[in-house]
Structure formats: C-alpha cells, structure tokens
Design a protein around this motif. Structure first.
Motif, PDB file in Angstrom:
ATOM      1  N   LEU A  13       0.712  -1.243  -0.023  1.00  0.00           N
ATOM      2  CA  LEU A  13       0.002  -0.086  -0.031  1.00  0.00           C
ATOM      3  C   LEU A  13       0.930   1.036  -0.026  1.00  0.00           C
ATOM      4  N   GLY A  14       1.873   1.281   0.858  1.00  0.00           N
ATOM      5  CA  GLY A  14       2.854   2.481   0.768  1.00  0.00           C
ATOM      6  C   GLY A  14       3.430   2.578  -0.546  1.00  0.00           C
ATOM      7  N   LEU A  15       3.933   1.617  -1.221  1.00  0.00           N
ATOM      8  CA  LEU A  15       4.451   1.721  -2.608  1.00  0.00           C
ATOM      9  C   LEU A  15       3.432   2.190  -3.611  1.00  0.00           C
ATOM     10  N   LEU A  16       2.299   1.686  -3.399  1.00  0.00           N
ATOM     11  CA  LEU A  16       0.964   2.360  -4.314  1.00  0.00           C
ATOM     12  C   LEU A  16       0.942   3.849  -4.219  1.00  0.00           C
ATOM     13  N   VAL A  17       1.040   4.104  -2.821  1.00  0.00           N
ATOM     14  CA  VAL A  17       0.628   5.515  -2.412  1.00  0.00           C
ATOM     15  C   VAL A  17       1.637   6.370  -3.041  1.00  0.00           C
ATOM     16  N   LEU A  18       2.917   5.847  -2.876  1.00  0.00           N
ATOM     17  CA  LEU A  18       4.183   6.601  -3.194  1.00  0.00           C
ATOM     18  C   LEU A  18       4.161   6.771  -4.720  1.00  0.00           C
ATOM     19  N   PHE A  19       3.657   5.695  -5.661  1.00  0.00           N
ATOM     20  CA  PHE A  19       3.838   5.848  -6.996  1.00  0.00           C
ATOM     21  C   PHE A  19       2.617   6.774  -7.213  1.00  0.00           C
ATOM     22  N   PHE A  20       1.508   6.746  -6.605  1.00  0.00           N
ATOM     23  CA  PHE A  20       0.321   7.849  -7.010  1.00  0.00           C
ATOM     24  C   PHE A  20       0.738   9.574  -6.855  1.00  0.00           C
ATOM     25  N   VAL A  21       1.530   9.367  -5.649  1.00  0.00           N
ATOM     26  CA  VAL A  21       2.171  10.658  -5.233  1.00  0.00           C
ATOM     27  C   VAL A  21       3.187  11.064  -6.263  1.00  0.00           C
ATOM     28  N   ALA A  22       4.112  10.253  -6.895  1.00  0.00           N
ATOM     29  CA  ALA A  22       5.030  10.574  -7.883  1.00  0.00           C
ATOM     30  C   ALA A  22       4.340  10.983  -9.162  1.00  0.00           C
ATOM     31  N   TRP A  23       3.489  10.104  -9.439  1.00  0.00           N
ATOM     32  CA  TRP A  23       2.703  10.253 -10.564  1.00  0.00           C
ATOM     33  C   TRP A  23       2.151  11.667 -10.745  1.00  0.00           C
ATOM     34  N   CYS A  25       2.926  14.339  -8.731  1.00  0.00           N
ATOM     35  CA  CYS A  25       3.843  15.372  -9.037  1.00  0.00           C
ATOM     36  C   CYS A  25       4.108  15.483 -10.375  1.00  0.00           C
ATOM     37  N   LEU A  26       4.340  14.221 -11.259  1.00  0.00           N
ATOM     38  CA  LEU A  26       4.783  14.475 -12.645  1.00  0.00           C
ATOM     39  C   LEU A  26       3.823  15.177 -13.253  1.00  0.00           C
ATOM     40  N   ILE A  27       2.465  14.707 -13.130  1.00  0.00           N
ATOM     41  CA  ILE A  27       1.251  15.815 -13.823  1.00  0.00           C
ATOM     42  C   ILE A  27       1.263  17.082 -13.551  1.00  0.00           C
ATOM     43  N   VAL A  28       1.339  17.291 -12.131  1.00  0.00           N
ATOM     44  CA  VAL A  28       1.510  18.741 -11.924  1.00  0.00           C
ATOM     45  C   VAL A  28       2.706  19.462 -12.675  1.00  0.00           C
ATOM     46  N   PHE A  29       3.771  18.997 -12.386  1.00  0.00           N
ATOM     47  CA  PHE A  29       5.073  19.479 -13.151  1.00  0.00           C
ATOM     48  C   PHE A  29       4.828  19.511 -14.571  1.00  0.00           C
ATOM     49  N   ARG A  30       4.153  18.620 -15.137  1.00  0.00           N
ATOM     50  CA  ARG A  30       4.039  18.877 -16.597  1.00  0.00           C
ATOM     51  C   ARG A  30       2.929  20.091 -17.013  1.00  0.00           C
ATOM     52  N   LEU A  31       1.843  20.089 -15.990  1.00  0.00           N
ATOM     53  CA  LEU A  31       0.817  21.068 -16.427  1.00  0.00           C
ATOM     54  C   LEU A  31       1.538  22.385 -16.068  1.00  0.00           C
ATOM     55  N   VAL A  32       2.337  22.525 -15.073  1.00  0.00           N
ATOM     56  CA  VAL A  32       2.953  23.821 -14.829  1.00  0.00           C
ATOM     57  C   VAL A  32       3.906  24.337 -15.940  1.00  0.00           C
ATOM     58  N   ASP A  33       4.530  23.147 -16.383  1.00  0.00           N
ATOM     59  CA  ASP A  33       5.310  23.392 -17.575  1.00  0.00           C
ATOM     60  C   ASP A  33       4.673  23.878 -18.876  1.00  0.00           C
ATOM     61  N   LEU A  34       3.494  23.089 -18.929  1.00  0.00           N
ATOM     62  CA  LEU A  34       2.831  23.385 -20.107  1.00  0.00           C
ATOM     63  C   LEU A  34       2.070  25.066 -19.896  1.00  0.00           C
ATOM     64  N   GLN A  35       1.121  25.051 -18.844  1.00  0.00           N
ATOM     65  CA  GLN A  35       0.403  26.016 -18.696  1.00  0.00           C
ATOM     66  C   GLN A  35       0.932  27.424 -18.197  1.00  0.00           C
ATOM     67  N   ILE A  36       2.219  27.148 -17.599  1.00  0.00           N
ATOM     68  CA  ILE A  36       2.835  28.576 -17.221  1.00  0.00           C
ATOM     69  C   ILE A  36       4.323  28.856 -17.850  1.00  0.00           C
ATOM     70  N   VAL A  37       5.162  27.858 -17.824  1.00  0.00           N
ATOM     71  CA  VAL A  37       6.568  27.924 -18.354  1.00  0.00           C
ATOM     72  C   VAL A  37       6.388  28.030 -20.047  1.00  0.00           C
ATOM     73  N   ARG A  38       5.759  27.039 -20.452  1.00  0.00           N
ATOM     74  CA  ARG A  38       5.764  27.081 -22.020  1.00  0.00           C
ATOM     75  C   ARG A  38       4.394  27.800 -22.660  1.00  0.00           C
ATOM     76  N   TYR A  39       3.839  28.384 -21.850  1.00  0.00           N
ATOM     77  CA  TYR A  39       2.331  28.910 -22.421  1.00  0.00           C
ATOM     78  C   TYR A  39       2.498  29.799 -23.747  1.00  0.00           C
ATOM     79  N   PRO A  40       3.490  30.600 -23.483  1.00  0.00           N
ATOM     80  CA  PRO A  40       3.433  31.240 -24.790  1.00  0.00           C
ATOM     81  C   PRO A  40       3.875  30.673 -26.237  1.00  0.00           C
ATOM     82  N   GLU A  41       4.770  29.494 -25.802  1.00  0.00           N
ATOM     83  CA  GLU A  41       5.079  28.805 -26.969  1.00  0.00           C
ATOM     84  C   GLU A  41       3.929  27.933 -27.393  1.00  0.00           C
ATOM     85  N   MET A  42       3.232  27.403 -26.695  1.00  0.00           N
ATOM     86  CA  MET A  42       2.083  26.699 -26.881  1.00  0.00           C
ATOM     87  C   MET A  42       0.834  27.448 -27.505  1.00  0.00           C
ATOM     88  N   ARG A  43       0.931  28.612 -26.998  1.00  0.00           N
ATOM     89  CA  ARG A  43      -0.180  29.245 -27.494  1.00  0.00           C
ATOM     90  C   ARG A  43       0.234  29.612 -28.981  1.00  0.00           C
TER      91      ARG A  43
END
Length: 688
Positions: A13-23, A25-43
């Motif tokens: 269960l701990g490993l599963l929770v850790l996996f979901f937390v990491a996943w 974080c990756l989604i949040v990081f990607r969203l931040v990258d696309l929506q904030i960091v690379r937003y002008p380029e994507m637009r």
C-alpha cells in the motif's frame, strides 16, 4: 503467518501511495510546464495550427489619359485556395482542379500534401475557370476575392504604362516608378479552423486603395501614332520603330509608341525584347538630323550667318587619312542650303570652326549625353564622349551625327527647344497624382525650362528646318494646311565587326508644326527598313500622317492654304500637276506604258515609283569614309527594271533608267567599286 500478511499489505500500500504521489507530481509539473513555463510557445503553436493570416492585394489606383479616359484599372477576381485537412481525397481533388484550372496535377497534389492549413491553388483566375471549380463542389476548396490589374485598351501605351505581377507589384513603366503612390495598402484576412476542422475567415484589416495617375498622354493621339508606326514598320519590313509626339511649349508627351509592342494583360507571353521601350532606351547615331544642332552651336558662337557662303569642295573633304563625301558634289552653298541639302562637307566645316571643347559644351547644354529625367524608369543617357577623347576625325563625324549616341526622347526634347524659341523643357508623361485627400504634381517634376538658345538662333534654325521640308530632303513631310519644319536622317548601324553596316540603317525624322507657333514636335524612328531606307522616304511620311491628323484633332487653326503643293505620293489623291522639283527625275525614267515584250509587266508601275523615291531625297545623307564604304556595282545586264531597282536599293546605289524592257547597257560596268549613293545609268530595250 498472520502477522506477516498485514506487514506485506502495508508495504504494498505504501508503494502504491508513493507511486500515485510521484505520478501526481509529474502531472502537476507537466501542467505547470505547459500552462505557465511554455504557455507562450504553446499558444503560438496552436495559433499557427488553427489560424493563418494572409494579405489581400489592395485596389491599385486608376491610370487616366489627359481627358480622364481609363488606361489601367483594377477589377475584382477570384483566387482559389485549399484547406488541406478538409480535403479527404487529395489525388482525386488535385486531378480535378488541374483539369479545371489548366495546371499540372502533380504540382497541385504536392501543394495539397505539403501544407497543413492553407495553400493557394491558383490566384486571380478567369471567370470561366472559377465557374468550373465551383461546379465541382470539392470539399476544402474555397475562393477569395482579390484585385487584379486590367488594361482595357490592351496594347495601347503598353510601354508607358508597364505591367503588374501576380502580387500586385508594378514591374515596369509607370506602374513600377509610381508603385508607392498607386499600389495602396494591402489588407489582412484571418483564416481560422476550429476543433472540428471547420474553416471560417474574417477581415482583420481592409485594404486601402492607391492614388490615381492622370497622364499627359492622349488616348486618341496615342492610338493614331501606334497605327501609323505599325503600318510603316510592316510596309518597310523593318525590325521595329519608335515615335513620340510632344507639346514643345510644356514638355507634355501626348503619345509614345513602339514596335514591337505587347499586351500588358498577358505580358508573360511576349519576349523581353517586346517589353523594351525603345523611345527612351534605344541609343542610335542620329545621322543628318543632328546637323541642325551643329549649325545652332555655330550661330550661337557668332561663327557664321545663314547667308554665309561655304564652299563644299565639290562633295569631298579629307580629314587625316579619311575622306568624307557628300551624296552629290556641291560647290558654294549658303549655310541654310547646307542644312536643306544635308551637306556633310559644309557641316563639318562649321564643326571645325566651333572646335572640340565648345561643340561638346553646346551639345551637353542641348541635353545630349545625359538623361532627360522623364518620369519613366530606366531611361538611357546616350553616348557623348569627353572632347578630350575626340580624335580629329571625330570632330567632323560628330558634327554630322556619327560617333554620338542619342535616344529618340533626347532628339525630340532638343527639337522642342528650337520649336519653342530656345528653351530646354524636361519631358513628362504624368500630369498629376490624384487621391481622395489631395491632387498634386508628381514628385521631382520640374516647372518651366532653361534657355539654351537665343531666340534669334532658334528662329534661324527653324527657318532652315522649314526649308528642308519645303525644298530639301524632307519634302514628304509637307502638310495639308499647315507649315512644317524638320530634318531627315539616315544612319548606318554598326555591325558585329564594329564597322558601319552597308545593309542595316536607322531612318529618322524629327520636326514640328506649325512653324510660327508649334503645337507639336514629333520624332519618328524606323529601325532597319528593307528596300527604301532613307529618312526622307521612310520616316517623313509617318511624321506627315501623324502631324496632319493630330493638328486637326486638336483643332489647331491651319496657317497655310489647303493643297498649295503636291507630293508624289499623293498624285491620285490630289490630282495635281507634277512637282517641278521632281520633273528632271521623271524624264530620266521615261518608259510608258508598263509593258514588257508586248505583255503587261506586273510590278513595273511600282518600280516606277521606287525609281523616283530612291533618288528623291537629295541622295545619300551620311558620310562615306575611304576603306569602309565602297560597294560593288551589280550586274544589271538582261534584267527587268524592277529587278534593277531592287538590287540597286540593296546595294545602296541610285539608278537612272531610260527606255523599257530589259537592260542592254549600264554604266559604271558590273563589279566596279563606287561610293554608296553613286548613280548607275542603265538603258533598257524590248529587243535584245
């Protein structure tokens, strides 16, 4: 065992929770990258994929003649474009479009497959082709309205107007020179595609129409000049020609014509040589037309008077190793007779009085060797070397119009200087630039002119040029009801070896009318006429036809009694008596009726006219230099008069014929070496 299971479960269960937390974080990081960091380029990437901005050509300003008649207009046409994502069957679509629009199917297919959102299929399409494409009803194929340049009078004034490319850019003539004024500002169209790949567009910025041009050209005069020039080029089987009509008091060009010409609506179908405006680009040796300017320089310097007698050395003058001849021997001639009879020897003597430095200074003052600054692109400056580079013989040849290069526009501007009393006035073809906001004179236009001749000198030269038309080599330029002044010229062209050609000539005439108050100055140039080639034979009649009709069109009051004189080309028309000036020549051609061995000889009547015209000009107008201009006398024995006249003209010889039938005697003998313009006497008899 039971104690170990809960521990293992907790680990998993701990490993599963850790996996979901990491996943997460990756989604949040990607969203931040696309929506904030690379937003002008994507637009920007989304905008490029979903929208396309392209320019719509503006309505070019209309070009009018002096009476506000349209010479160049802009019309609405359809352009065909495609949105490739909406084209389901690209090979079939490409094949159908190519068939309807007359295109290469392979090229159309590559356009459809090589573009993601937009591609032009064909721009500014003719209406029948647009209808064919509409009837196909192909998905992803659309139409956009654009402006296209259209010349309703087709070839009329084509070299002055120029032409426009596919992107609505002026490429030649006034269209190019006044591009910034006439073009206007392009509009912007926004083409957008939604998530379902549906196309829609909107106007982001409407186009702004360009300013109009009002020209000095007159549509009616332009048409007349083009018709007369074309007719003479065809009659003389010439390589081409040019003619200009100008108001000498204002510099306003009323017509400028060239042959060959082209249709600016389809300029791509013509060779580049047809696009060439010979009136401002063709540099040629003016020949005898130039003699009036040498005489003007001598009068300005006070070195001669019209009545002064000059001995013309019986037709020849030696300069260094060169002997320059007249067309026939002259003894004592007054200066005005030197011009009227086109004596090379007499004019050369005036040139040597003036000297190299002073003659060059006067010629440059008259506008030779530099552009006239006419409001047309690409004008040639002509060829006038510095006097420091002239050899002794150059002073003589330049005095009579050889060894110097001029353009037809330079010649008519200089002739206008004589016509208007001594003012050099810059020529122009644009009267004003007109828009909704303002009507103004074209930028760089010059008002008025500068005095380059004393009025007394201009009037004296005018009188001499009148004598040329009344009694000299320009008799075929005489007008009904109007006085006229002018000068003929016949210049040898330089061949590939750098020598003067014996078969290629430029025939020209420059003049003005009426004499006392000139309304028109006209220059006519015929390039490489065949058969008759003298300026008095080939170019002077064109001047006459243009001047008579134009003066009547402009309602200029006649200053001479109607039909006061007779010209040999108007015998049937006027029914007058023979011109006494030509009576001795008619005695020399004394055969009638036109029969050969008892049968009607086709073409003998025409040969009779040719015989007179070959000699009725005063003769060979330009110099023959020893070693360069010697011709062999053809063998005329046993030939008809028509064949004799044809061969004699080709050999640049004059022919005096007596009798009828076939040639039984000739002098000089065949293969004799004589100067161009020499007379060969033949006797014909029906019984050999």
């Amino acid at each position: 065992m039971s104690a170990k299971r809960p521990k293992a479960f907790q680990t998993r269960l701990g490993l599963l929770v850790l996996f979901f937390v990491a996943w997460s974080c990756l989604i949040v990081f990607r969203l931040v990258d696309l929506q904030i960091v690379r937003y002008p380029e994507m637009r920007e990437r989304a905008r490029r994929q979903q929208t396309r901005v392209f320019e719509i050509s503006p309505k070019r300003g209309t070009i009018y003649d002096r009476r506000n008649r349209e010479l160049a207009v802009s019309i609405k046409v359809e352009s065909v474009f495609a949105v490739p994502p909406q084209v389901s069957d690209k090979p079939r679509t490409a094949s159908l479009l190519a068939s309807a629009l007359g295109l290469d199917p392979g090229k159309v297919r590559r356009r459809l497959e090589g573009s993601r959102t937009f591609c032009w299929i064909k721009r500014k399409v003719d209406f029948p082709q647009v209808q064919k494409v509409r009837e196909l009803g192909l998905p992803g194929i659309y139409f956009e309205t654009e402006n296209k340049r259209f010349y309703p009078k087709r070839e009329l004034a084509a070299h002055v107007l120029g032409y426009v490319g596919m992107d609505n850019e002026g490429l030649a003539g006034l269209e190019h020179l006044y591009e910034r004024d006439v073009r206007g500002a392009p509009g912007r169209i926004l083409l957008q595609t939604d998530a379902r790949r549906r196309y829609f567009s909107s106007v982001e910025r409407p186009p702004t129409a360009g300013a109009d041009l009002v020209l000095t050209l007159d549509e009616s005069i332009q048409y007349l000049v083009e018709q007369e020039l074309q007719a003479q080029v065809e009659t003389s089987r010439a390589r081409g020609g040019a003619a200009i009509v100008m108001n000498p008091s204002t510099g306003a060009i009323l017509a400028m014509a060239n042959v060959p010409t082209f249709n600016p609506n389809h300029y791509g179908r013509y060779s580049e040589s047809a696009w060439r405006n010979q009136a401002i680009l063709n540099i040629y040796e003016p020949g005898s037309t130039f003699k009036v300017f040498t005489a003007a320089a001598a009068l300005e310097e006070g070195l001669t008077t019209p009545e002064e007698q000059i001995h013309c050395m019986n037709g020849g003058i030696v300069i260094g190793k060169h002997r320059i001849r007249d067309h026939k021997p002259f003894g004592w001639l007054s200066v005005r007779e030197v011009i009227a009879r086109s004596s090379n020897v007499g004019v050369i003597q005036l040139g040597f009085r003036i000297g190299k430095q002073r003659l060059e200074r006067h010629l440059r003052h008259y506008g030779f060797g530099r552009p006239t600054q006419v409001d047309l692109p690409g004008e040639a400056r002509g060829l006038l070397r510095s006097a420091a580079d002239w050899h002794t013989v150059d002073l003589g040849t330049i005095s009579m119009g050889q060894g110097i290069g001029v353009t037809p526009l330079q010649m008519i501007t200089a002739a206008g200087m004589i016509a208007n009393g001594g003012y050099w006035i810059p020529p122009r073809v644009v009267e004003r630039v007109r828009s909704d906001q303002v009507s103004r004179s074209p930028s760089g236009s010059q008002a008025g002119g500068r005095r380059v001749l004393r009025r007394e000198t201009a009037e004296t030269i005018k009188e001499m040029m009148s004598l040329v038309v009344a009694e000299g080599t320009g008799r075929r330029a005489r007008l009904r009801g109007f006085s006229a002044a002018g000068k003929t010229g016949t210049a040898q062209k330089v061949d590939e070896r750098g020598r003067y050609s014996h078969t290629q000539f430029i025939a020209s005439f420059v003049g003005f009318a009426p004499v006392d108050n000139p309304a028109l100055s006209i220059v006519v140039l015929i390039d490489e006429p065949r058969g008759l080639y003298y300026g008095g034979q080939v170019a002077a009649p064109v001047f006459r036809n243009i001047a008579e009709k134009t003066l009547n069109y402009l309602s200029v009051p006649p200053d001479q009694p109607q039909q006061e004189w007779r010209d040999d080309t108007r015998v049937a028309e006027l029914g007058a008596e023979k011109d006494p000036l030509e009576e001795p020549l008619m005695d020399a051609v004394s055969w009638t009726p036109a029969t050969l061995n008892g049968e009607q000889a086709p073409g003998l009547a025409e040969a009779k006219v040719e015989a007179r015209q070959d000699q009725d000009l005063g003769g060979y107008e330009d110099a023959a230099i020893d070693g360069l201009a010697v011709v062999a006398v053809p063998n005329f024995m046993g030939k008809s008069l028509r064949a004799v006249m044809t061969e004699g003209t080709r050999a640049r010889l004059q022919v005096e014929a007596r009798g009828a039938g076939l040639v039984v005697q000739q002098s000089p003998a065949p293969d004799s070496k004589v100067a161009p313009g020499s007379t060969v006497r033949v006797r014909l008899n029906r019984k050999l």
